[in-house]
Enzyme design. Structure first.
Site, PDB file in Angstrom:
ATOM      1  N   LYS A 196      40.897  35.138  48.023  1.00  0.00           N
ATOM      2  CA  LYS A 196      40.059  35.902  47.367  1.00  0.00           C
ATOM      3  C   LYS A 196      38.717  36.110  48.305  1.00  0.00           C
ATOM      4  CE  LYS A 196      38.154  37.634  42.958  1.00  0.00           C
ATOM      5  NZ  LYS A 196      38.239  37.316  41.577  1.00  0.00           N
ATOM      6  N   SER A 219      39.612  40.773  38.305  1.00  0.00           N
ATOM      7  CA  SER A 219      39.226  41.226  39.860  1.00  0.00           C
ATOM      8  C   SER A 219      39.860  40.703  40.914  1.00  0.00           C
ATOM      9  CB  SER A 219      37.692  40.901  39.675  1.00  0.00           C
ATOM     10  OG  SER A 219      37.472  39.482  39.958  1.00  0.00           O
ATOM     11  N   SER A 270      40.106  37.004  35.335  1.00  0.00           N
ATOM     12  CA  SER A 270      40.340  37.453  36.646  1.00  0.00           C
ATOM     13  C   SER A 270      41.390  37.032  37.513  1.00  0.00           C
ATOM     14  CB  SER A 270      39.089  37.598  37.426  1.00  0.00           C
ATOM     15  OG  SER A 270      38.311  38.627  37.175  1.00  0.00           O
TER      16      SER A 270
END
Ligand code: GLN
Length: 485
Positions: free
Chosen positions: A76, A151, A175
């Site tokens: 990420k 996210s 997330s």
């Protein structure tokens, strides 16, 4: 067929395949589908191939290699890497390069993992849909007109579409787990402090935790074990030994109690309730005791989270001012330093991040601090106590990860409605406990089948038991289809 990380790792080690072939296949898949799915912001083709060749040489020379040798992993883009950029999917960090690697990156690469690229997220990890990403929306591989969740949506998509063997996400209020549920993969948020946050760009420092997104609980356990443990660079990292969760994983969990909160039953789509009901039947058949538990503060979690997380974010994001870090306005109209900060930040941050900074600044300001921030901290304590009481009656708490399957891109315009997606996940972070989302079937009511997830939560540092229970469930849950990305 989905990539099985442990299988790939074993095949590379026993020379049934090579790290190079594995990386080449992964890069070819990325080249075919990333332009549509937008899971990755940046891909490190050359470096990944070079790393793979090095590992193949080591294996051919009979050297001992790490437990992740040759396995392609996606990161990420709010976890810093020396390679490439770290942008947090924000214009303000568009060209930012980190001078150091996060602790988790060091631990994974020392174990032989190959970093294939950086994945898109909602800007600074604020969001539940990956529509708030400065580099374009991310699409769900099961239906490209749907969101992947957020996210860590880019990471969940990269795993679901087999554009890597596994990925890292971060979870401040859901997330990792929510996008995992919406993309049909496993998402594991360990206990706060179990994995170092050093090199994770901070959003809500008292809530943030890094964790794996994978195809299986077995893969998640392996990655977790590689990353967990104390770190001198992170004073909030727990100084306790990490149990061997990998070798104990296949053990049948001893008699255990599954708690079902009455508050987790309203407002879910029927497919989600059905997935939970199936899991209850499975655990009953396994001999588990099912108990009703009470978590009356479930609904209050969202308002508590949306005070604490923005408060911490407003402070953490103060460093992105165009001087210390980040985009600096090109405008010559800035009257003074303050104006330069204001213009740079107005240009660099997207609307949702600005909303959070304003919200956070407001709740911390003199006169409102007591009414909002202090109050939220008091409720945080009560939420923790509520879980403690519940865990006296049960070992794991079972429920949905998200109230619904993936919604349509552009279909949720009210920010408050979006915040409600996290109703079952934020309290895990508020209490600092651990939770895992598992694929649990499909919602067949829409045009294309959409994955739904179930969540298991357990007490702080109960990861070995949580993973064992999750693995037992996974074994019967069986194979899942492969998205045609
Ligand atoms: N969706 C939540 C938010 O927008 C959680 C984000 C996260 O866990 N990083 O804040």
């Amino acid at each position: 067929m989905n990539i099985d990380l442990v299988q790939v790792r074993d095949d590379i080690r026993t020379r049934k395949t090579t790290a190079r072939a594995t990386v080449d296949q992964t890069l070819a898949r990325i080249a075919r589908s990333n332009s549509q799915l937008n899971a990755y912001h940046e891909v490190f083709d050359d470096q990944a191939r070079a790393d793979a060749d090095r590992i193949d040489l080591e294996i051919a020379a009979g050297k001992s290699v790490g437990v992740l040798a040759g396995v392609p992993i996606a990161i990420k883009d709010n976890i810093v890497t020396r390679i490439g950029h770290t942008t947090c999917s924000s214009r303000i960090l568009e060209n930012y390069r980190s001078p150091f690697d996060a602790t988790v990156i060091n631990r994974l690469t020392q174990a032989g993992a190959i970093i294939v690229g950086k994945t898109n997220l909602d800007e600074f990890a604020m969001g539940s849909s990956c529509e708030k990403c400065a580099w374009g929306v991310v699409r769900n591989p099961w239906d490209i007109n749907r969101v992947p969740g957020g996210s860590s949506g880019g990471s969940a998509v990269a795993v679901a579409a087999n554009l890597c063997a596994a990925a890292l996400g971060s979870d401040t209020g859901g997330s990792i787990r929510q996008p995992a549920a919406l993309c049909g993969v496993v998402g594991f948020k360990p206990t706060y402090g179990r994995i170092s946050r050093y090199g994770l760009v901070a959003f809500g420092s008292s809530l943030d935790q890094i964790g794996p997104i994978t195809h299986s609980v077995r893969d998640a356990a392996l990655l977790y074990q590689c990353m967990a443990g104390d770190d001198p660079h992170d004073s909030t990292c727990a100084p306790r030994a990490v149990e061997d969760v990998v070798t104990t994983l296949e053990e049948t969990p001893r008699a255990f109690r599954v708690g079902l909160p009455v508050q987790y039953r309203k407002g879910n789509s029927p497919s989600v309730d059905a997935a939970v009901a199936r899991a209850v039947e499975f655990f009953k058949a396994m001999g588990a005791t099912i108990v009703d538990i009470d978590l009356p503060l479930t609904d209050v979690g969202i308002s508590t989270y949306y005070v604490i997380a923005p408060a911490e974010a407003s402070s953490n994001l103060a460093r992105f001012d165009g001087i210390r870090y980040g985009h600096r306005t090109k405008s010559t109209a800035a009257k003074d330093l303050f104006d330069l900060y204001a213009q740079s930040r107005a240009e660099g941050f997207g609307p949702e991040v600005q909303r959070r900074i304003m919200l956070g600044t407001y709740v911390l300001s003199a006169g409102y601090y007591d009414a909002y921030y202090r109050r939220a901290l008091q409720i945080r304590r009560l939420i923790k106590q509520e879980f403690d009481t519940a865990f006296a009656k049960c070992d794991v708490i079972l429920g949905p990860t998200s109230p619904t399957a993936a919604f349509s891109i552009g279909g949720m315009t009210d920010p408050l409605a979006m915040y409600m997606c996290d109703v079952y996940t934020v309290n895990t972070n508020i209490a600092g406990i651990c939770g895992i989302s598992l694929p649990a079937g499909f919602d067949e009511t829409s045009q294309k089948p959409l994955p739904v997830g179930i969540q298991l939560q357990a007490q702080a540092f109960a990861e070995p038991m949580l993973l064992k229970v999750a693995r037992a469930y996974e074994r019967v849950q069986g194979g899942r289809e492969y998205p045609t990305a």
